[in-house]
Design a protein around this motif. Structure first.
Motif, PDB file in Angstrom:
ATOM      1  N   ASN A  13     -45.241  42.488 -16.243  1.00  0.00           N
ATOM      2  CA  ASN A  13     -43.883  42.087 -15.854  1.00  0.00           C
ATOM      3  C   ASN A  13     -43.676  40.592 -16.035  1.00  0.00           C
ATOM      4  OD1 ASN A  13     -43.237  44.731 -15.011  1.00  0.00           O
ATOM      5  ND2 ASN A  13     -44.248  44.356 -13.051  1.00  0.00           N
ATOM      6  N   ILE A  14     -42.576  40.241 -16.673  1.00  0.00           N
ATOM      7  CA  ILE A  14     -42.212  38.842 -16.882  1.00  0.00           C
ATOM      8  C   ILE A  14     -40.838  38.633 -16.262  1.00  0.00           C
ATOM      9  CG2 ILE A  14     -41.702  37.061 -18.582  1.00  0.00           C
ATOM     10  CD1 ILE A  14     -43.644  38.584 -20.476  1.00  0.00           C
ATOM     11  N   THR A  15     -40.755  37.648 -15.365  1.00  0.00           N
ATOM     12  CA  THR A  15     -39.502  37.363 -14.672  1.00  0.00           C
ATOM     13  C   THR A  15     -39.019  35.967 -15.033  1.00  0.00           C
ATOM     14  OG1 THR A  15     -40.242  38.724 -12.816  1.00  0.00           O
ATOM     15  CG2 THR A  15     -38.401  37.222 -12.398  1.00  0.00           C
ATOM     16  N   LEU A  16     -37.787  35.863 -15.501  1.00  0.00           N
ATOM     17  CA  LEU A  16     -37.185  34.563 -15.781  1.00  0.00           C
ATOM     18  C   LEU A  16     -36.848  33.898 -14.448  1.00  0.00           C
ATOM     19  CD1 LEU A  16     -35.966  32.515 -17.808  1.00  0.00           C
ATOM     20  CD2 LEU A  16     -33.816  33.787 -17.588  1.00  0.00           C
ATOM     21  N   LEU A  17     -37.394  32.696 -14.215  1.00  0.00           N
ATOM     22  CA  LEU A  17     -37.141  31.977 -12.968  1.00  0.00           C
ATOM     23  C   LEU A  17     -36.044  30.933 -13.108  1.00  0.00           C
ATOM     24  CD1 LEU A  17     -40.754  31.373 -11.647  1.00  0.00           C
ATOM     25  CD2 LEU A  17     -39.161  33.216 -11.065  1.00  0.00           C
ATOM     26  N   SER A  18     -36.012  30.266 -14.250  1.00  0.00           N
ATOM     27  CA  SER A  18     -34.999  29.236 -14.451  1.00  0.00           C
ATOM     28  C   SER A  18     -34.841  28.956 -15.930  1.00  0.00           C
ATOM     29  CB  SER A  18     -35.365  27.950 -13.709  1.00  0.00           C
ATOM     30  OG  SER A  18     -36.540  27.374 -14.253  1.00  0.00           O
ATOM     31  N   GLU A  19     -33.684  28.395 -16.266  1.00  0.00           N
ATOM     32  CA  GLU A  19     -33.395  28.002 -17.646  1.00  0.00           C
ATOM     33  C   GLU A  19     -32.539  26.759 -17.587  1.00  0.00           C
ATOM     34  OE1 GLU A  19     -31.388  29.772 -21.716  1.00  0.00           O
ATOM     35  OE2 GLU A  19     -31.856  31.129 -20.072  1.00  0.00           O
ATOM     36  N   THR A  20     -32.856  25.788 -18.436  1.00  0.00           N
ATOM     37  CA  THR A  20     -32.104  24.538 -18.474  1.00  0.00           C
ATOM     38  C   THR A  20     -32.311  23.906 -19.847  1.00  0.00           C
ATOM     39  OG1 THR A  20     -31.670  22.472 -17.258  1.00  0.00           O
ATOM     40  CG2 THR A  20     -33.978  23.124 -17.487  1.00  0.00           C
ATOM     41  N   GLN A  21     -31.925  22.669 -20.002  1.00  0.00           N
ATOM     42  CA  GLN A  21     -32.216  21.947 -21.235  1.00  0.00           C
ATOM     43  C   GLN A  21     -32.610  20.527 -20.895  1.00  0.00           C
ATOM     44  OE1 GLN A  21     -28.624  22.297 -23.554  1.00  0.00           O
ATOM     45  NE2 GLN A  21     -27.928  20.285 -22.949  1.00  0.00           N
ATOM     46  N   THR A  22     -33.305  19.898 -21.826  1.00  0.00           N
ATOM     47  CA  THR A  22     -33.752  18.533 -21.581  1.00  0.00           C
ATOM     48  C   THR A  22     -32.578  17.564 -21.669  1.00  0.00           C
ATOM     49  OG1 THR A  22     -34.347  18.266 -23.920  1.00  0.00           O
ATOM     50  CG2 THR A  22     -36.102  18.947 -22.405  1.00  0.00           C
ATOM     51  N   ASP A  23     -32.694  16.480 -20.916  1.00  0.00           N
ATOM     52  CA  ASP A  23     -31.666  15.449 -20.937  1.00  0.00           C
ATOM     53  C   ASP A  23     -31.944  14.462 -22.074  1.00  0.00           C
ATOM     54  OD1 ASP A  23     -33.742  13.773 -20.016  1.00  0.00           O
ATOM     55  OD2 ASP A  23     -32.985  13.732 -17.953  1.00  0.00           O
ATOM     56  N   ALA A  24     -31.210  13.380 -22.123  1.00  0.00           N
ATOM     57  CA  ALA A  24     -31.352  12.395 -23.202  1.00  0.00           C
ATOM     58  C   ALA A  24     -32.745  11.763 -23.237  1.00  0.00           C
ATOM     59  CB  ALA A  24     -30.290  11.304 -23.060  1.00  0.00           C
ATOM     60  N   ASP A  25     -33.454  11.801 -22.094  1.00  0.00           N
ATOM     61  CA  ASP A  25     -34.808  11.252 -22.012  1.00  0.00           C
ATOM     62  C   ASP A  25     -35.872  12.319 -22.249  1.00  0.00           C
ATOM     63  OD1 ASP A  25     -36.583   9.078 -21.604  1.00  0.00           O
ATOM     64  OD2 ASP A  25     -36.880   9.688 -19.514  1.00  0.00           O
ATOM     65  N   GLY A  26     -35.448  13.540 -22.636  1.00  0.00           N
ATOM     66  CA  GLY A  26     -36.389  14.613 -22.900  1.00  0.00           C
ATOM     67  C   GLY A  26     -36.944  15.281 -21.652  1.00  0.00           C
ATOM     68  N   ARG A  27     -36.337  15.022 -20.504  1.00  0.00           N
ATOM     69  CA  ARG A  27     -36.822  15.573 -19.233  1.00  0.00           C
ATOM     70  C   ARG A  27     -35.917  16.703 -18.742  1.00  0.00           C
ATOM     71  NH1 ARG A  27     -40.763  12.231 -17.222  1.00  0.00           N
ATOM     72  NH2 ARG A  27     -40.859  10.179 -18.219  1.00  0.00           N
ATOM     73  N   ALA A  28     -36.495  17.561 -17.914  1.00  0.00           N
ATOM     74  CA  ALA A  28     -35.740  18.663 -17.320  1.00  0.00           C
ATOM     75  C   ALA A  28     -35.853  18.551 -15.803  1.00  0.00           C
ATOM     76  CB  ALA A  28     -36.278  19.996 -17.800  1.00  0.00           C
ATOM     77  N   ALA A  29     -34.843  17.972 -15.200  1.00  0.00           N
ATOM     78  CA  ALA A  29     -34.881  17.692 -13.764  1.00  0.00           C
ATOM     79  C   ALA A  29     -34.812  18.942 -12.909  1.00  0.00           C
ATOM     80  CB  ALA A  29     -33.748  16.744 -13.392  1.00  0.00           C
ATOM     81  N   LYS A  30     -34.177  20.007 -13.381  1.00  0.00           N
ATOM     82  CA  LYS A  30     -33.960  21.182 -12.543  1.00  0.00           C
ATOM     83  C   LYS A  30     -34.763  22.397 -13.006  1.00  0.00           C
ATOM     84  CE  LYS A  30     -29.392  19.644 -11.237  1.00  0.00           C
ATOM     85  NZ  LYS A  30     -27.982  19.951 -11.202  1.00  0.00           N
ATOM     86  N   LEU A  31     -35.947  22.175 -13.532  1.00  0.00           N
ATOM     87  CA  LEU A  31     -36.758  23.301 -14.001  1.00  0.00           C
ATOM     88  C   LEU A  31     -37.181  24.191 -12.836  1.00  0.00           C
ATOM     89  CD1 LEU A  31     -38.084  24.736 -16.344  1.00  0.00           C
ATOM     90  CD2 LEU A  31     -40.049  23.254 -16.062  1.00  0.00           C
ATOM     91  N   THR A  32     -37.667  23.605 -11.767  1.00  0.00           N
ATOM     92  CA  THR A  32     -38.003  24.370 -10.556  1.00  0.00           C
ATOM     93  C   THR A  32     -37.281  23.740  -9.372  1.00  0.00           C
ATOM     94  OG1 THR A  32     -40.026  23.071 -10.262  1.00  0.00           O
ATOM     95  CG2 THR A  32     -40.267  25.232 -11.294  1.00  0.00           C
ATOM     96  N   PRO A  33     -36.024  24.099  -9.172  1.00  0.00           N
ATOM     97  CA  PRO A  33     -35.288  23.547  -8.044  1.00  0.00           C
ATOM     98  C   PRO A  33     -35.935  23.915  -6.709  1.00  0.00           C
ATOM     99  CG  PRO A  33     -33.953  25.180  -9.210  1.00  0.00           C
ATOM    100  CD  PRO A  33     -35.227  25.012  -9.964  1.00  0.00           C
ATOM    101  N   GLU A  34     -36.591  25.083  -6.681  1.00  0.00           N
ATOM    102  CA  GLU A  34     -37.356  25.510  -5.508  1.00  0.00           C
ATOM    103  C   GLU A  34     -38.838  25.503  -5.894  1.00  0.00           C
ATOM    104  OE1 GLU A  34     -35.979  26.194  -2.554  1.00  0.00           O
ATOM    105  OE2 GLU A  34     -34.017  25.738  -3.410  1.00  0.00           O
ATOM    106  N   PRO A  35     -39.726  25.103  -5.000  1.00  0.00           N
ATOM    107  CA  PRO A  35     -41.160  25.159  -5.311  1.00  0.00           C
ATOM    108  C   PRO A  35     -41.594  26.593  -5.621  1.00  0.00           C
ATOM    109  CG  PRO A  35     -40.767  23.866  -3.329  1.00  0.00           C
ATOM    110  CD  PRO A  35     -39.465  24.530  -3.682  1.00  0.00           C
ATOM    111  N   VAL A  36     -42.624  26.728  -6.443  1.00  0.00           N
ATOM    112  CA  VAL A  36     -43.138  28.041  -6.822  1.00  0.00           C
ATOM    113  C   VAL A  36     -44.513  28.276  -6.203  1.00  0.00           C
ATOM    114  CG1 VAL A  36     -41.813  28.144  -8.969  1.00  0.00           C
ATOM    115  CG2 VAL A  36     -44.108  27.162  -8.993  1.00  0.00           C
ATOM    116  N   ALA A  37     -44.860  29.534  -6.040  1.00  0.00           N
ATOM    117  CA  ALA A  37     -46.143  29.933  -5.463  1.00  0.00           C
ATOM    118  C   ALA A  37     -47.233  29.916  -6.531  1.00  0.00           C
ATOM    119  CB  ALA A  37     -46.007  31.325  -4.868  1.00  0.00           C
TER     120      ALA A  37
END
Length: 111
Positions: free
Chosen positions: A31-55
């Motif tokens: 089983n594969i579950t999509l947790l989040s999806e976003t895109q990188t900003d102008a600095d190549g970073r993704a600030a909201k990849l895990t808005p909530e901590p993961v186990a």
């Protein structure tokens, strides 16, 4: 519980890879579950990849580098880059940088 972050750098241009679609999946057996999806900003970073901590568990951080290279007018060998990791939820933070070029990619555990 832990947070996962990434930073994508285009080593062929020596600059951050902006506007790359990335997503995080949790893998549990077949089983594969999509947790989040976003895109990188102008600095190549993704600030909201895990808005909530993961186990603790098995995760895949995926980047649509094929579309990124196509948007910048370059051919590439890779459709996507996948970082397949096992996360220890006791750790505070996992930073997984991704270095890309049209014909290679690599990763490491950052700080």
């Amino acid at each position: 519980m832990t947070r996962i972050t990434t930073h994508i750098l285009d080593t062929s241009l020596g600059q951050p890879a902006a506007n790359v679609r990335i997503w995080l999946e949790r893998v549990e057996g077949q089983n594969i579950t999509l947790l989040s999806e976003t895109q990188t900003d102008a600095d190549g970073r993704a600030a909201k990849l895990t808005p909530e901590p993961v186990a603790s568990g098995h995760y895949r951080l995926c980047a649509d580098i094929g579309a990124y290279f196509k948007a910048t007018g370059r051919e590439t060998l890779y459709h996507s880059a996948i970082i397949d990791v096992v996360i220890d939820g006791e750790q505070d933070h996992y930073h997984l940088p991704l270095l890309v070029s049209p014909y290679s990619y690599s990763t490491y555990r950052g700080s």
